[in-house]
Design a protein around this motif. Structure first.
Motif, PDB file in Angstrom:
ATOM      1  N   PHE A   9      19.383  -9.538   0.048  1.00 45.36           N
ATOM      2  CA  PHE A   9      19.795 -10.884  -0.066  1.00 45.36           C
ATOM      3  C   PHE A   9      21.373 -10.855   0.143  1.00 45.36           C
ATOM      4  O   PHE A   9      21.781 -11.809   1.043  1.00 45.36           O
ATOM      5  CB  PHE A   9      19.311 -11.608  -1.205  1.00 45.36           C
ATOM      6  CG  PHE A   9      17.382 -11.485  -1.295  1.00 45.36           C
ATOM      7  CD1 PHE A   9      16.538 -11.679  -0.223  1.00 45.36           C
ATOM      8  CD2 PHE A   9      16.715 -11.401  -2.715  1.00 45.36           C
ATOM      9  CE1 PHE A   9      15.567 -11.260  -0.761  1.00 45.36           C
ATOM     10  CE2 PHE A   9      15.778 -11.827  -2.455  1.00 45.36           C
ATOM     11  CZ  PHE A   9      14.911 -11.188  -1.891  1.00 45.36           C
ATOM     12  N   TYR A  10      21.355  -9.979  -0.185  1.00 43.36           N
ATOM     13  CA  TYR A  10      23.792 -10.188  -0.059  1.00 43.36           C
ATOM     14  C   TYR A  10      23.548 -10.131   1.204  1.00 43.36           C
ATOM     15  O   TYR A  10      24.210 -10.624   2.055  1.00 43.36           O
ATOM     16  CB  TYR A  10      23.992  -9.515  -0.950  1.00 43.36           C
ATOM     17  CG  TYR A  10      25.798  -9.083  -0.781  1.00 43.36           C
ATOM     18  CD1 TYR A  10      26.663 -10.059  -1.111  1.00 43.36           C
ATOM     19  CD2 TYR A  10      26.075  -8.499   0.089  1.00 43.36           C
ATOM     20  CE1 TYR A  10      27.885 -10.221  -0.789  1.00 43.36           C
ATOM     21  CE2 TYR A  10      27.709  -8.397   0.182  1.00 43.36           C
ATOM     22  CZ  TYR A  10      28.588  -9.058  -0.162  1.00 43.36           C
ATOM     23  OH  TYR A  10      29.597  -9.245  -0.231  1.00 43.36           O
ATOM     24  N   GLN A  11      23.475  -8.799   1.195  1.00 40.50           N
ATOM     25  CA  GLN A  11      23.112  -8.283   3.265  1.00 40.50           C
ATOM     26  C   GLN A  11      22.090  -9.354   4.004  1.00 40.50           C
ATOM     27  O   GLN A  11      22.647  -9.205   4.683  1.00 40.50           O
ATOM     28  CB  GLN A  11      22.301  -7.121   3.529  1.00 40.50           C
ATOM     29  CG  GLN A  11      22.939  -6.077   4.315  1.00 40.50           C
ATOM     30  CD  GLN A  11      21.825  -6.133   5.604  1.00 40.50           C
ATOM     31  OE1 GLN A  11      21.279  -6.517   5.724  1.00 40.50           O
ATOM     32  NE2 GLN A  11      22.805  -6.096   6.328  1.00 40.50           N
ATOM     33  N   GLY A  12      21.759  -9.590   3.729  1.00 41.91           N
ATOM     34  CA  GLY A  12      21.216 -10.748   4.730  1.00 41.91           C
ATOM     35  C   GLY A  12      21.622 -12.131   4.879  1.00 41.91           C
ATOM     36  O   GLY A  12      21.462 -13.249   5.416  1.00 41.91           O
ATOM     37  N   GLY A  13      22.834 -11.823   4.059  1.00 39.28           N
ATOM     38  CA  GLY A  13      23.511 -13.736   3.388  1.00 39.28           C
ATOM     39  C   GLY A  13      22.720 -14.669   3.519  1.00 39.28           C
ATOM     40  O   GLY A  13      23.229 -15.679   3.108  1.00 39.28           O
ATOM     41  N   LEU A  14      21.545 -14.460   2.373  1.00 38.30           N
ATOM     42  CA  LEU A  14      20.930 -15.389   1.319  1.00 38.30           C
ATOM     43  C   LEU A  14      21.864 -15.365   0.199  1.00 38.30           C
ATOM     44  O   LEU A  14      21.577 -16.785  -0.712  1.00 38.30           O
ATOM     45  CB  LEU A  14      19.827 -15.012   1.093  1.00 38.30           C
ATOM     46  CG  LEU A  14      18.570 -15.096   2.190  1.00 38.30           C
ATOM     47  CD1 LEU A  14      17.239 -14.275   1.227  1.00 38.30           C
ATOM     48  CD2 LEU A  14      18.994 -16.274   2.547  1.00 38.30           C
TER      49      LEU A  14
ATOM     50  N   VAL B  21      17.629 -20.228  -5.334  1.00 35.78           N
ATOM     51  CA  VAL B  21      16.778 -19.659  -4.044  1.00 35.78           C
ATOM     52  C   VAL B  21      16.706 -21.060  -3.302  1.00 35.78           C
ATOM     53  O   VAL B  21      16.356 -21.247  -2.270  1.00 35.78           O
ATOM     54  CB  VAL B  21      15.455 -18.979  -4.027  1.00 35.78           C
ATOM     55  CG1 VAL B  21      15.788 -17.726  -4.889  1.00 35.78           C
ATOM     56  CG2 VAL B  21      14.659 -20.175  -5.281  1.00 35.78           C
ATOM     57  N   ARG B  22      16.987 -22.008  -3.737  1.00 33.26           N
ATOM     58  CA  ARG B  22      17.131 -23.074  -3.002  1.00 33.26           C
ATOM     59  C   ARG B  22      17.898 -23.473  -1.630  1.00 33.26           C
ATOM     60  O   ARG B  22      18.639 -22.821  -1.536  1.00 33.26           O
ATOM     61  CB  ARG B  22      17.511 -24.459  -4.057  1.00 33.26           C
ATOM     62  CG  ARG B  22      17.790 -25.729  -3.817  1.00 33.26           C
ATOM     63  CD  ARG B  22      17.894 -26.674  -3.997  1.00 33.26           C
ATOM     64  NE  ARG B  22      17.503 -26.955  -5.626  1.00 33.26           N
ATOM     65  CZ  ARG B  22      17.875 -26.776  -6.527  1.00 33.26           C
ATOM     66  NH1 ARG B  22      19.623 -26.561  -6.651  1.00 33.26           N
ATOM     67  NH2 ARG B  22      17.545 -26.336  -8.008  1.00 33.26           N
ATOM     68  N   GLY B  23      16.442 -23.616  -1.012  1.00 38.90           N
ATOM     69  CA  GLY B  23      17.282 -23.597   0.776  1.00 38.90           C
ATOM     70  C   GLY B  23      17.337 -22.566   1.027  1.00 38.90           C
ATOM     71  O   GLY B  23      17.483 -22.823   2.557  1.00 38.90           O
ATOM     72  N   TRP B  24      16.217 -21.321   0.593  1.00 37.32           N
ATOM     73  CA  TRP B  24      15.914 -20.041   1.497  1.00 37.32           C
ATOM     74  C   TRP B  24      15.413 -20.601   2.173  1.00 37.32           C
ATOM     75  O   TRP B  24      14.179 -21.267   2.104  1.00 37.32           O
ATOM     76  CB  TRP B  24      16.206 -19.014   0.317  1.00 37.32           C
ATOM     77  CG  TRP B  24      17.107 -18.521  -0.852  1.00 37.32           C
ATOM     78  CD1 TRP B  24      18.241 -19.335  -0.727  1.00 37.32           C
ATOM     79  CD2 TRP B  24      17.224 -17.700  -1.550  1.00 37.32           C
ATOM     80  NE1 TRP B  24      19.149 -18.114  -1.160  1.00 37.32           N
ATOM     81  CE2 TRP B  24      18.768 -17.198  -2.242  1.00 37.32           C
ATOM     82  CE3 TRP B  24      16.406 -16.348  -1.149  1.00 37.32           C
ATOM     83  CZ2 TRP B  24      18.959 -16.040  -2.468  1.00 37.32           C
ATOM     84  CZ3 TRP B  24      16.539 -15.095  -2.657  1.00 37.32           C
ATOM     85  CH2 TRP B  24      17.689 -15.347  -2.413  1.00 37.32           C
ATOM     86  N   ASN B  25      15.155 -19.670   3.432  1.00 39.09           N
ATOM     87  CA  ASN B  25      14.047 -19.329   4.591  1.00 39.09           C
ATOM     88  C   ASN B  25      13.199 -18.690   3.902  1.00 39.09           C
ATOM     89  O   ASN B  25      13.547 -17.418   3.712  1.00 39.09           O
ATOM     90  CB  ASN B  25      14.631 -19.620   5.699  1.00 39.09           C
ATOM     91  CG  ASN B  25      13.547 -19.534   6.352  1.00 39.09           C
ATOM     92  OD1 ASN B  25      12.819 -18.432   7.357  1.00 39.09           O
ATOM     93  ND2 ASN B  25      13.379 -20.874   7.550  1.00 39.09           N
ATOM     94  N   VAL B  26      12.298 -19.139   3.571  1.00 38.80           N
ATOM     95  CA  VAL B  26      10.724 -18.673   3.478  1.00 38.80           C
ATOM     96  C   VAL B  26      10.694 -17.474   4.038  1.00 38.80           C
ATOM     97  O   VAL B  26      10.526 -15.701   3.604  1.00 38.80           O
ATOM     98  CB  VAL B  26       9.489 -18.624   3.083  1.00 38.80           C
ATOM     99  CG1 VAL B  26       8.697 -18.251   2.088  1.00 38.80           C
ATOM    100  CG2 VAL B  26       9.657 -20.166   1.473  1.00 38.80           C
ATOM    101  N   GLN B  27      10.720 -17.103   5.276  1.00 33.27           N
ATOM    102  CA  GLN B  27      10.379 -16.127   6.219  1.00 33.27           C
ATOM    103  C   GLN B  27      10.792 -15.301   6.342  1.00 33.27           C
ATOM    104  O   GLN B  27      10.986 -13.799   5.960  1.00 33.27           O
ATOM    105  CB  GLN B  27      10.309 -16.837   7.683  1.00 33.27           C
ATOM    106  CG  GLN B  27       9.962 -15.653   8.847  1.00 33.27           C
ATOM    107  CD  GLN B  27       8.408 -15.155   8.715  1.00 33.27           C
ATOM    108  OE1 GLN B  27       7.341 -15.838   7.527  1.00 33.27           O
ATOM    109  NE2 GLN B  27       8.051 -13.957   8.710  1.00 33.27           N
ATOM    110  N   GLN B  28      12.287 -16.079   5.843  1.00 36.48           N
ATOM    111  CA  GLN B  28      13.453 -14.959   6.604  1.00 36.48           C
ATOM    112  C   GLN B  28      13.562 -13.715   4.998  1.00 36.48           C
ATOM    113  O   GLN B  28      13.481 -12.388   4.985  1.00 36.48           O
ATOM    114  CB  GLN B  28      14.633 -15.148   6.161  1.00 36.48           C
ATOM    115  CG  GLN B  28      16.607 -14.397   6.186  1.00 36.48           C
ATOM    116  CD  GLN B  28      17.630 -15.334   6.345  1.00 36.48           C
ATOM    117  OE1 GLN B  28      17.612 -16.250   5.925  1.00 36.48           O
ATOM    118  NE2 GLN B  28      18.462 -14.363   6.089  1.00 36.48           N
ATOM    119  N   VAL B  29      12.766 -14.648   3.622  1.00 39.94           N
ATOM    120  CA  VAL B  29      13.158 -13.693   2.780  1.00 39.94           C
ATOM    121  C   VAL B  29      12.153 -12.874   3.338  1.00 39.94           C
ATOM    122  O   VAL B  29      12.277 -11.140   2.667  1.00 39.94           O
ATOM    123  CB  VAL B  29      12.439 -14.581   1.805  1.00 39.94           C
ATOM    124  CG1 VAL B  29      12.398 -14.130   0.131  1.00 39.94           C
ATOM    125  CG2 VAL B  29      13.998 -15.510   1.162  1.00 39.94           C
TER     126      VAL B  29
END
Length: 277
Positions: free
Chosen positions: A36-41, A78-86
């Protein structure tokens, strides 16, 4: 060895497995923090905090209060995280992160239960976006997991729709038993934590796996089997035909994760020294 094939004229049965430190050697949710860090989340500070939480989990597990604080922190995180990206990040890194930490003993038990004609159900406090792919990897028939509320924009709102923890796990398997026709007296359950005591009490064949001190006391007092799992093994070692395509782009993720974990340990050591001082 379980060794008994189900009599299909009788009600169906299942084996219910907690996930973290029961089937896999780490926290499933925290394991993905590096990705998640590498993906910018998440940012570096959040990565360090989750690395520390993983360290605490591995050393001694988390008690109820620690679990609640972690839940509150992760819900806000996780508030605001895009579910599809996760889901995409989990799918891309699943084999690299989860495959090496599956307990060989747990994988064997899952196979034995399937051979005996029982359904295998993963029951985990971690989020469904993480648990469902892991369940599929393990060959589970069903998954019970925490569900977060998703807004119209496809992002997590930070609110929890269903929290699979403590008594709610027991309620979930009772509901499953009713809908699927499971005879809970003939079902099995496995967990490492005393917080899962209600789930273990709900079945006729409870097992304590790598139990924390409180669950070990309960298991000894109740005469429940205590199992020690300590051999993580890659599925491709168990199944020679199993192959995962290489993902060179993910090498940096592992490096970042190792650095974050090391920094977390250093932070913990400094914190202890300052506390003692």
């Amino acid at each position: 060895m379980l060794g008994v094939v189900e009599n299909h004229s009788l009600p169906r049965t299942a084996a219910f497995f907690d996930l973290d430190k029961t089937v896999i050697a780490k926290s499933s949710t925290l394991t993905f923090s590096k990705s998640f860090y590498q993906g910018g989340l998440i940012n570096r500070r959040a990565a360090l905090r989750t690395a520390y939480a993983q360290f605490v989990f591995l050393v001694g597990g988390m008690d109820h209060d620690q679990m609640e604080r972690t839940r509150e922190y992760l819900s806000a995180l996780v508030r605001g995280w895009n579910v599809q990206q996760v889901k995409e990040i989990v799918a891309e890194t699943l084999h690299e992160l989860i495959d090496p930490i599956i307990y060989d003993e747990a994988a064997s038990l899952i196979e034995e239960h399937h051979t005996a004609g029982r359904d295998v159900v993963i029951v985990s406090t971690s989020g469904a976006e993480v648990v469902e792919p892991i369940g599929e990897l393990l060959g589970a028939d069903r998954v019970v997991a925490t569900r977060m509320v998703v807004g119209e924009d496809g992002c997590f709102t930070g609110e929890v729709e269903y929290y699979a923890y403590g008594p709610t796990k027991a309620e979930a398997i009772k509901e499953l038993a009713e809908s699927e026709g499971y005879d809970l007296e003939r079902c099995h359950a496995y967990s490492d934590s005393v917080t899962d005591l209600p789930m273990l009490q709900a079945v006729g064949h409870p097992h304590a796996v790598n139990p924390d001190r409180a669950l070990r006391r309960e298991a000894l007092a109740r005469g429940w089997p205590i199992l020690d799992f300590h051999r993580p093994v890659r599925l491709k070692q168990r199944l020679p035909g199993f192959a995962v395509p290489p993902r060179p782009a993910l090498v940096a993720v592992a490096a970042i994760g190792a650095a974050a974990a090391t920094a977390g340990l250093v932070w913990y050591a400094n914190r202890r020294r300052s506390t003692v001082a």
